[in-house]
Design an enzyme around this catalytic site. Structure first.
Site, PDB file in Angstrom:
ATOM      1  N   LYS A 115       0.813  -1.213  -0.054  1.00  0.00           N
ATOM      2  CA  LYS A 115      -0.085   0.022   0.043  1.00  0.00           C
ATOM      3  C   LYS A 115       1.006   1.277  -0.112  1.00  0.00           C
ATOM      4  O   LYS A 115       0.565   2.374  -0.511  1.00  0.00           O
ATOM      5  CB  LYS A 115      -0.986  -0.012   1.346  1.00  0.00           C
ATOM      6  CG  LYS A 115      -2.231  -0.965   1.057  1.00  0.00           C
ATOM      7  CD  LYS A 115      -3.153  -0.737   1.903  1.00  0.00           C
ATOM      8  CE  LYS A 115      -4.452  -1.526   1.845  1.00  0.00           C
ATOM      9  NZ  LYS A 115      -5.648  -1.432   2.746  1.00  0.00           N
ATOM     10  N   LYS A 207      -4.842 -10.134  -7.325  1.00  0.00           N
ATOM     11  CA  LYS A 207      -6.023 -10.293  -6.417  1.00  0.00           C
ATOM     12  C   LYS A 207      -7.049  -9.450  -6.808  1.00  0.00           C
ATOM     13  O   LYS A 207      -6.569  -8.139  -7.354  1.00  0.00           O
ATOM     14  CB  LYS A 207      -5.846 -10.341  -4.946  1.00  0.00           C
ATOM     15  CG  LYS A 207      -5.594  -9.212  -4.078  1.00  0.00           C
ATOM     16  CD  LYS A 207      -5.751  -9.004  -2.647  1.00  0.00           C
ATOM     17  CE  LYS A 207      -5.676  -7.602  -2.217  1.00  0.00           C
ATOM     18  NZ  LYS A 207      -5.675  -7.615  -0.751  1.00  0.00           N
ATOM     19  N   LYS A 210     -10.214  -3.314  -4.476  1.00  0.00           N
ATOM     20  CA  LYS A 210     -10.809  -2.228  -4.803  1.00  0.00           C
ATOM     21  C   LYS A 210     -10.158  -0.994  -5.535  1.00  0.00           C
ATOM     22  O   LYS A 210     -10.840  -0.010  -6.133  1.00  0.00           O
ATOM     23  CB  LYS A 210     -11.378  -1.723  -3.447  1.00  0.00           C
ATOM     24  CG  LYS A 210     -12.273  -2.409  -2.697  1.00  0.00           C
ATOM     25  CD  LYS A 210     -12.496  -1.610  -1.174  1.00  0.00           C
ATOM     26  CE  LYS A 210     -13.133  -2.905  -0.237  1.00  0.00           C
ATOM     27  NZ  LYS A 210     -12.952  -2.443   1.094  1.00  0.00           N
TER      28      LYS A 210
END
Ligand code: TYM
Length: 348
Positions: A115, A207, A210
């Site tokens: 992230k 994966k 969002k």
């Protein structure tokens, strides 16, 4: 070993649209566990703000996850649904856990690395400390079981390490204050079912997420039937027909993903799906998958819309849930204050 009352806890971030990965990997599992355990399900808005969120969008996203929980079948009259920021005990316990967890433990968290990307210096402190707040979410309820998708495995391992270190560091106080041998349970992750890691429809090595730039990579819970059908039709595959057993999916990430999604939606195993579709080309399998996805998701989509039309009702569900959650968490955190040695005013 101290025996703990079984309790399930899990959380979902209100960031962007919920997708099929959240639904199959987590929310359907939340629903399934309701008959077996008392459950506490949380909209983790404090986790959401570890990266920038537009305030009005955050408010809507909190209501939207709440609506998804209810529309999927979680019963707020029997279990607790609430948002994290309304129960101050999460933040309080997270601070204590910031002082229990070690920098080295957090430095190993792969989700932070993903992230934060290349610009680690510019990531928020909250993003780094994210897993200690997650441990606080779980342990404020002394939860024994946590259903999640595969990507949360490392965070749950850290939660276990924090519980064990707290129990160990304060063992004398815990015993002295009459809490037995351990204050916190060492939580069991529940990572189960055929869809614990739903992959992107555009790239079987990534994966479903969002944050993927391409909306074609995921099926959102708010997508209408035409959008779902188009996304599945355009999903990346290989030229081979489907194998007749799950073993034959090895090395075929995209095929494995679509079969896994079909298996999860139909509540069957991959082998059972392939017993039906083995030898079929994707031109046959994809329309069947699209039909199944629409059949399963459309009622939920309709129910979410209905619930979202009445935000006052959703806010009332969250307010009541927060009261119920605080009732469980307050004595747990009072106990932590005593164990740590804080002077407690007992006003929580
Ligand atoms: P979040 O909001 O990213 O995702 C919510 C749940 O969905 C699962 N999930 C997936 N499962 C299968 N395939 C996928 N592609 C996929 N993408 C997401 C996640 O594993 C998760 O179960 N850190 C958590 C939220 C959290 C939490 C907690 C969870 C905060 N506190 C305490 C459990 C207990 C998260 O970011 O989930």
């Amino acid at each position: 070993m101290t025996a703990f009352e079984p309790r399930v806890f899990s959380g979902v971030q209100p960031t962007g649209n919920l997708h099929l990965g959240n639904y199959l990997g987590a929310i359907t599992r939340f629903v399934a566990l309701q008959d077996e355990y008392p459950c506490v399900y949380c909209v983790v808005d404090m986790h959401a703000i570890t990266v920038w969120q537009e305030p009005t969008e955050l408010t809507n996203a909190i209501r939207s996850v709440t609506a998804a929980f209810i529309a999927a079948g979680i019963d707020p009259d029997k279990h607790v649904i609430f948002n994290q920021s309304q129960v101050h005990q999460h933040a309080e316990l997270a601070w204590v856990f910031n002082c229990v967890a070690r920098m080295g433990w957090l430095n190993r968290m792969t989700q932070f690395k993903e992230k934060a990307g290349k610009d680690k210096e510019n990531a928020s402190v909250g993003l780094f400390a994210y897993p200690t707040l997650m441990a606080a979410d779980i342990l404020a309820y002394k939860a024994t079981h946590v259903p999640v998708g595969e990507d949360q495995k490392q965070h749950l391992e850290l939660t276990r390490n924090i519980a064990q270190k707290f129990n160990h560091d304060f063992a004398g106080r815990i015993a002295e204050l009459g809490h037995g041998e351990e204050y916190f349970p060492v939580t069991e992750p529940i990572i189960q079912g055929p869809a614990t890691r739903v992959m992107s429809l555009r790239d079987g090595s990534k994966k479903m997420s969002k944050s993927d730039a391409s909306d074609y990579s995921r099926i959102n819970l708010t997508d209408d039937r035409d959008t779902i059908a188009t996304k599945i039709r355009k999903a990346k595959t290989d030229p081979e027909p489907l194998p007749s057993e799950a073993k034959g999916l090895e090395g075929r990430a995209e095929a494995d993903n679509l079969v896994g999604i079909y298996a999860a939606l139909s509540e069957k195993s991959r082998d059972a799906v392939l017993a039906e579709f083995g030898g079929a080309p994707f031109a046959t399998f994809k329309p069947a998958l699209a039909e199944l996805a629409v059949e399963k998701l459309a009622p939920m989509n309709g129910e979410m819309r209905r619930l979202l039309a009445d935000p006052g009702h959703l806010d009332a569900v969250l307010a009541r849930g927060a009261d119920q959650a605080a009732e469980i968490a307050a004595p747990v955190i009072d106990g932590v204050r005593d164990i740590v040695g804080f002077v407690s005013s007992r006003r929580s």
